[in-house]
Write a protein that holds these residues in place. Structure first.
Motif, PDB file in Angstrom:
ATOM      1  N   LEU A  86      78.286 110.342 101.177  1.00  0.00           N
ATOM      2  CA  LEU A  86      79.702 110.352 102.012  1.00  0.00           C
ATOM      3  C   LEU A  86      80.069 109.520 102.868  1.00  0.00           C
ATOM      4  O   LEU A  86      81.217 109.351 103.182  1.00  0.00           O
ATOM      5  N   CYS A  87      79.118 109.257 104.285  1.00  0.00           N
ATOM      6  CA  CYS A  87      78.619 108.100 105.131  1.00  0.00           C
ATOM      7  C   CYS A  87      79.211 106.893 104.624  1.00  0.00           C
ATOM      8  O   CYS A  87      79.967 106.394 105.617  1.00  0.00           O
ATOM      9  N   VAL A  88      78.995 106.028 103.819  1.00  0.00           N
ATOM     10  CA  VAL A  88      79.161 104.851 102.704  1.00  0.00           C
ATOM     11  C   VAL A  88      80.536 104.660 102.879  1.00  0.00           C
ATOM     12  O   VAL A  88      81.097 104.259 103.479  1.00  0.00           O
ATOM     13  N   SER A  89      81.223 105.551 102.488  1.00  0.00           N
ATOM     14  CA  SER A  89      82.732 105.712 102.091  1.00  0.00           C
ATOM     15  C   SER A  89      84.058 105.788 103.747  1.00  0.00           C
ATOM     16  O   SER A  89      84.288 105.123 103.855  1.00  0.00           O
ATOM     17  N   PHE A  90      83.188 106.991 104.502  1.00  0.00           N
ATOM     18  CA  PHE A  90      84.044 106.762 106.001  1.00  0.00           C
ATOM     19  C   PHE A  90      83.403 105.383 106.412  1.00  0.00           C
ATOM     20  O   PHE A  90      84.961 105.831 107.147  1.00  0.00           O
ATOM     21  N   PHE A  91      82.644 105.725 106.664  1.00  0.00           N
ATOM     22  CA  PHE A  91      83.001 103.585 107.254  1.00  0.00           C
ATOM     23  C   PHE A  91      82.929 102.883 106.437  1.00  0.00           C
ATOM     24  O   PHE A  91      82.837 102.141 107.173  1.00  0.00           O
ATOM     25  N   SER A  94      81.799 100.987 101.718  1.00  0.00           N
ATOM     26  CA  SER A  94      81.702 100.953  99.872  1.00  0.00           C
ATOM     27  C   SER A  94      82.520 102.145  99.578  1.00  0.00           C
ATOM     28  O   SER A  94      83.142 102.817 100.472  1.00  0.00           O
ATOM     29  N   LYS A  95      82.710 102.021  98.009  1.00  0.00           N
ATOM     30  CA  LYS A  95      84.003 102.350  97.875  1.00  0.00           C
ATOM     31  C   LYS A  95      83.755 103.944  97.016  1.00  0.00           C
ATOM     32  O   LYS A  95      84.459 104.677  96.611  1.00  0.00           O
ATOM     33  N   GLY A  96      82.323 104.109  96.800  1.00  0.00           N
ATOM     34  CA  GLY A  96      81.700 105.539  96.143  1.00  0.00           C
ATOM     35  C   GLY A  96      82.404 105.007  94.564  1.00  0.00           C
ATOM     36  O   GLY A  96      82.089 104.321  94.167  1.00  0.00           O
ATOM     37  N   PHE A  97      82.156 105.948  93.995  1.00  0.00           N
ATOM     38  CA  PHE A  97      81.871 106.447  92.708  1.00  0.00           C
ATOM     39  C   PHE A  97      83.001 107.431  92.239  1.00  0.00           C
ATOM     40  O   PHE A  97      83.040 108.682  93.194  1.00  0.00           O
ATOM     41  N   ILE A  98      83.601 107.603  90.484  1.00  0.00           N
ATOM     42  CA  ILE A  98      84.235 108.764  90.646  1.00  0.00           C
ATOM     43  C   ILE A  98      83.776 110.637  90.596  1.00  0.00           C
ATOM     44  O   ILE A  98      82.453 110.033  90.172  1.00  0.00           O
ATOM     45  N   SER A 158      91.780 112.043  92.232  1.00  0.00           N
ATOM     46  CA  SER A 158      91.084 111.545  91.906  1.00  0.00           C
ATOM     47  C   SER A 158      89.509 112.367  92.737  1.00  0.00           C
ATOM     48  O   SER A 158      90.198 113.061  93.791  1.00  0.00           O
ATOM     49  N   PHE A 159      88.364 112.412  92.208  1.00  0.00           N
ATOM     50  CA  PHE A 159      87.063 113.402  92.846  1.00  0.00           C
ATOM     51  C   PHE A 159      86.573 112.047  93.416  1.00  0.00           C
ATOM     52  O   PHE A 159      85.130 112.809  93.593  1.00  0.00           O
ATOM     53  N   SER A 160      87.034 111.749  94.155  1.00  0.00           N
ATOM     54  CA  SER A 160      86.583 110.535  95.183  1.00  0.00           C
ATOM     55  C   SER A 160      86.704 110.745  96.124  1.00  0.00           C
ATOM     56  O   SER A 160      87.966 110.869  97.001  1.00  0.00           O
ATOM     57  N   VAL A 161      85.058 110.484  96.880  1.00  0.00           N
ATOM     58  CA  VAL A 161      85.951 110.624  98.939  1.00  0.00           C
ATOM     59  C   VAL A 161      86.532 109.378  99.285  1.00  0.00           C
ATOM     60  O   VAL A 161      87.457 109.660  99.549  1.00  0.00           O
TER      61      VAL A 161
END
Length: 301
Positions: A86-91, A94-98, A158-161
């Motif tokens: 959750l936080c790597v995308s919030f900060f 990282s772009k996370g994953f689908i 999208s289901f991506s954060v």
């Protein structure tokens, strides 16, 4: 090496544990002030975990020893992973994953499943009652929360954060719309139940079951559960920020504190309800409100 840093330091185990335990202190301090008490010092949560780690782990005779110890540790690892994703995308790390938003929600469910396993193998009848209540509660609040998550993901496409946050930065926060307000109210009650807080502290219910599902936990096993709960108290408000606000770091901190205070006020102004009432509540009014929010989102209201 980078992934190891994310998982262990920031925003992984060390960071999430520290913020989670400080949030527990805020919870206890504000609750104390509401009740006209002094409340504990800021380091009380850290001291409690340290004390539990120092104590002996007592394993019930009926329990499967390795599983009894490993299950809470597995739950702790799952919430750390959820907060990290959750936080790597919030900060913006990282772009996370689908599909990571769904993965995060179900990673937050693993501590409850681990606790169900531990409680069901303890051989204590009070623990068995707590297990039954935990299962029913888990099945109750999961339906409306999934409806809300699907609704917010469908708005972003999208289901991506990262995608959900980016959509809100472009089109405005979900909470600024009627469907977002209703969805947020639904999500707050679901989070309160997932955290096992009043009025949904049915599996523990100290005055009825003497801690119920936790009654046979001790030492490091109990410390792992309490630390998991503290990290969830940090991670779940962050989850709501992602779904309904999509704000950056500064705005996110202020909203985070507001959500925490809201959860504390709900805890301190409501009595514990019965498990059958909780099930009717989540499968009835709360699920109905989630469906209404979904329809309003579909029509753009």
């Amino acid at each position: 090496m980078k992934l190891l840093f994310f998982y262990l330091i920031f925003p992984g185990f060390v960071f999430s544990s520290a913020i989670g335990l400080l949030t527990v202190w805020i919870d206890r301090k504000v609750s104390a002030r509401i009740q006209w008490r002094q409340g504990p010092p800021w380091y009380q949560g850290f001291a409690d975990i340290g004390k539990l780690l120092y104590k002996e782990v007592i394993i019930p005779r009926e329990a499967f020893g390795s599983g009894f110890v490993a299950a809470p540790l597995f739950g702790l690892a799952s919430v750390v992973l959820a907060v990290t994703i959750l936080c790597v995308s919030f900060f913006g790390m990282s772009k996370g994953f689908i599909g990571d938003i769904i993965v995060v929600w179900y990673l937050f469910a693993i501590p409850a499943i681990a606790l169900i396993y531990v409680g069901s193998t303890s051989g204590n009848p009070l623990s068995s009652v707590g297990v039954s209540r935990e299962i029913k509660l888990l099945l109750s609040y999961d339906l409306p929360m999934i409806i809300v998550i699907v609704m917010m993901a469908s708005k972003a496409g999208s289901f991506s954060v990262q995608a959900i946050m980016d959509w809100q930065r472009t089109n405005g926060s979900n909470i600024s719309n009627l469907y977002g307000i209703i969805g947020f109210a639904v999500a707050v009650f679901c989070v309160q139940a997932k955290l096992g807080r009043v009025p949904f502290d049915l599996p523990e219910a100290e005055t009825e079951l003497g801690s119920g599902i936790l009654i046979e936990l001790s030492g490091g096993v109990l410390a792992a559960y309490e630390l998991s709960k503290a990290i969830m108290l940090f991670g779940l408000p962050m989850f709501l920020i992602v779904l309904f606000w999509g704000k950056g770091i500064l705005g996110g901190i202020l909203i985070y504190l507001l959500i925490v205070v809201l959860l504390i006020l709900i805890k301190n102004t409501n009595p514990r309800i019965r498990i059958d009432h909780a099930m009717k509540y989540f499968w009835g009014w709360i699920s109905g409100a989630a469906i209404l929010a979904g329809l309003l989102a579909y029509f753009g209201v």
